[in-house]
Write a protein that holds these residues in place. Sequence first.
Motif, mmCIF file in Angstrom:
data_model
loop_
_atom_site.group_PDB
_atom_site.id
_atom_site.type_symbol
_atom_site.label_atom_id
_atom_site.label_comp_id
_atom_site.label_asym_id
_atom_site.label_seq_id
_atom_site.Cartn_x
_atom_site.Cartn_y
_atom_site.Cartn_z
ATOM 1 N N GLU A 201 -0.303 -2.639 12.899
ATOM 2 C CA GLU A 201 0.179 -1.735 11.847
ATOM 3 C C GLU A 201 1.143 -2.407 10.888
ATOM 4 O OE1 GLU A 201 1.683 1.778 13.752
ATOM 5 O OE2 GLU A 201 -0.304 2.688 13.897
ATOM 6 N N HIS A 202 1.912 -3.382 11.374
ATOM 7 C CA HIS A 202 2.870 -4.022 10.465
ATOM 8 C C HIS A 202 2.169 -4.801 9.352
ATOM 9 C CE1 HIS A 202 2.659 -7.418 13.608
ATOM 10 N NE2 HIS A 202 2.216 -7.969 12.496
ATOM 11 N N ALA A 203 0.867 -5.060 9.506
ATOM 12 C CA ALA A 203 0.124 -5.806 8.492
ATOM 13 C C ALA A 203 -0.245 -4.948 7.286
ATOM 14 C CB ALA A 203 -1.147 -6.403 9.108
ATOM 15 N N TYR A 204 -0.198 -3.615 7.435
ATOM 16 C CA TYR A 204 -0.684 -2.783 6.344
ATOM 17 C C TYR A 204 0.041 -1.449 6.160
ATOM 18 C CZ TYR A 204 -3.222 -0.346 10.154
ATOM 19 O OH TYR A 204 -3.557 0.333 11.302
ATOM 20 N N LEU A 206 3.012 -0.210 5.301
ATOM 21 C CA LEU A 206 3.880 0.173 4.186
ATOM 22 C C LEU A 206 3.071 0.743 3.017
ATOM 23 C CD1 LEU A 206 6.549 -2.684 4.048
ATOM 24 C CD2 LEU A 206 6.758 -0.402 5.043
ATOM 25 N N ARG A 207 1.907 0.167 2.776
ATOM 26 C CA ARG A 207 1.073 0.663 1.668
ATOM 27 C C ARG A 207 0.033 1.674 2.133
ATOM 28 N NH1 ARG A 207 -2.075 -3.261 -2.532
ATOM 29 N NH2 ARG A 207 0.059 -3.460 -3.338
ATOM 30 N N TYR A 208 -0.582 1.421 3.270
ATOM 31 C CA TYR A 208 -1.744 2.211 3.666
ATOM 32 C C TYR A 208 -1.456 3.249 4.747
ATOM 33 C CZ TYR A 208 -4.131 -1.546 1.156
ATOM 34 O OH TYR A 208 -4.535 -2.436 0.198
ATOM 35 N N GLN A 209 -0.274 3.229 5.329
ATOM 36 C CA GLN A 209 0.066 4.119 6.435
ATOM 37 C C GLN A 209 -1.027 4.057 7.518
ATOM 38 O OE1 GLN A 209 0.548 5.721 3.030
ATOM 39 N NE2 GLN A 209 2.394 4.474 3.266
ATOM 40 N N ASN A 210 -1.645 5.161 7.851
ATOM 41 C CA ASN A 210 -2.660 5.157 8.910
ATOM 42 C C ASN A 210 -4.079 4.931 8.384
ATOM 43 O OD1 ASN A 210 -2.777 7.651 7.604
ATOM 44 N ND2 ASN A 210 -3.537 8.719 9.431
ATOM 45 N N ARG A 211 -4.202 4.525 7.138
ATOM 46 C CA ARG A 211 -5.521 4.375 6.510
ATOM 47 C C ARG A 211 -6.050 2.943 6.695
ATOM 48 N NH1 ARG A 211 -2.281 6.577 2.709
ATOM 49 N NH2 ARG A 211 -2.594 4.844 1.239
ATOM 50 N N ARG A 212 -6.303 2.603 7.930
ATOM 51 C CA ARG A 212 -6.791 1.258 8.226
ATOM 52 C C ARG A 212 -8.091 0.927 7.494
ATOM 53 N NH1 ARG A 212 -7.599 -0.999 14.354
ATOM 54 N NH2 ARG A 212 -5.372 -0.455 14.498
ATOM 55 N N PRO A 213 -9.055 1.849 7.393
ATOM 56 C CA PRO A 213 -10.286 1.523 6.660
ATOM 57 C C PRO A 213 -10.027 1.095 5.213
ATOM 58 C CG PRO A 213 -10.589 3.524 7.946
ATOM 59 C CD PRO A 213 -9.117 3.194 8.002
ATOM 60 N N GLU A 214 -9.075 1.757 4.562
ATOM 61 C CA GLU A 214 -8.756 1.416 3.175
ATOM 62 C C GLU A 214 -8.158 0.010 3.089
ATOM 63 O OE1 GLU A 214 -5.843 3.124 -0.380
ATOM 64 O OE2 GLU A 214 -6.467 4.456 1.256
ATOM 65 N N TYR A 215 -7.326 -0.345 4.050
ATOM 66 C CA TYR A 215 -6.737 -1.682 4.108
ATOM 67 C C TYR A 215 -7.825 -2.738 4.270
ATOM 68 C CZ TYR A 215 -4.841 -5.657 6.836
ATOM 69 O OH TYR A 215 -4.561 -6.909 7.356
ATOM 70 N N VAL A 216 -8.746 -2.527 5.197
ATOM 71 C CA VAL A 216 -9.798 -3.516 5.440
ATOM 72 C C VAL A 216 -10.685 -3.664 4.209
ATOM 73 C CG1 VAL A 216 -11.803 -4.104 6.866
ATOM 74 C CG2 VAL A 216 -9.766 -3.124 7.934
ATOM 75 N N ASP A 217 -11.018 -2.558 3.548
ATOM 76 C CA ASP A 217 -11.831 -2.625 2.328
ATOM 77 C C ASP A 217 -11.121 -3.450 1.246
ATOM 78 O OD1 ASP A 217 -13.858 -1.105 3.430
ATOM 79 O OD2 ASP A 217 -13.151 0.785 2.560
ATOM 80 N N ALA A 218 -9.824 -3.235 1.079
ATOM 81 C CA ALA A 218 -9.069 -3.976 0.072
ATOM 82 C C ALA A 218 -8.928 -5.446 0.449
ATOM 83 C CB ALA A 218 -7.691 -3.341 -0.115
#
Length: 238
Positions: A201-204, A206-218
């Motif tokens: 979670e510390h990797a994403y 701050l910007r994505y909160q619990n939206r891991r799919p959005e982080y991976v897409d970006a």
Amino acid sequence: MSIMTRRHMLHASAASAAALALAPWAAQAQDKMEAGFKLPPLPYKPDALEKAIDKETMTIHHDKHHQAYVTNLNAALAKHPEFLKMPIDELMRNYKKVPDEVRTAVINNGGGHANHSLFWEIMSPKGGGKPAGTLAKAIDSTFTDFEGFQKAFKQLALTQFGSGWAWLVVEKGKLKALNLPNQITPLMEGHTPILGVDVWEHAYYLRYQNRRPEYVDAWWNVVNWPGVQERFDKAMKG
């Protein structure tokens, strides 16, 4: 010769003698300070990957989290300096040789150091797009096409429960995608990692909160495919 001049010469001689006498000890102290693993600098500015990862996350992730892994790894191996001389990949491939009392610390922190050292390098402000050359052919052969690879890789990233990573590795001359928990590195399983996404979670968060799919897409927008290709070519050469 004046008394003051003679006195200065005596002081200078004494200082020189003391410096010579302490030189070996100073050198040993310097060697001790320089021994061990070091935090690699980011190959770009912390705000360079803003299209996927914000500056604050990059700064905390690199300067705090990665530094902690390095500090803790050096501390764990302080009484075993022979391991501090190994490259981090070699250490993690040979983690079973580490004494039992520090092995868990080496797995956690050495894995964290190895994983993050790769992570920074396989991202770039000029990243994105698709792989080319031999890597693209290998991906097509293994996953049907690049879109098939992205789908499989994303699924691994999203289904990694809790903290961990999704990886693309070379295993016996073939590509393989997998996920691993915490800071377990593919190196420990005999694989050569060439691409990895950190889904702690510390990797994403701050910007994505619990939206891991959005982080991976970006994240695909900053993948440094030439760097991944270089790792692939090296792994294929053994």
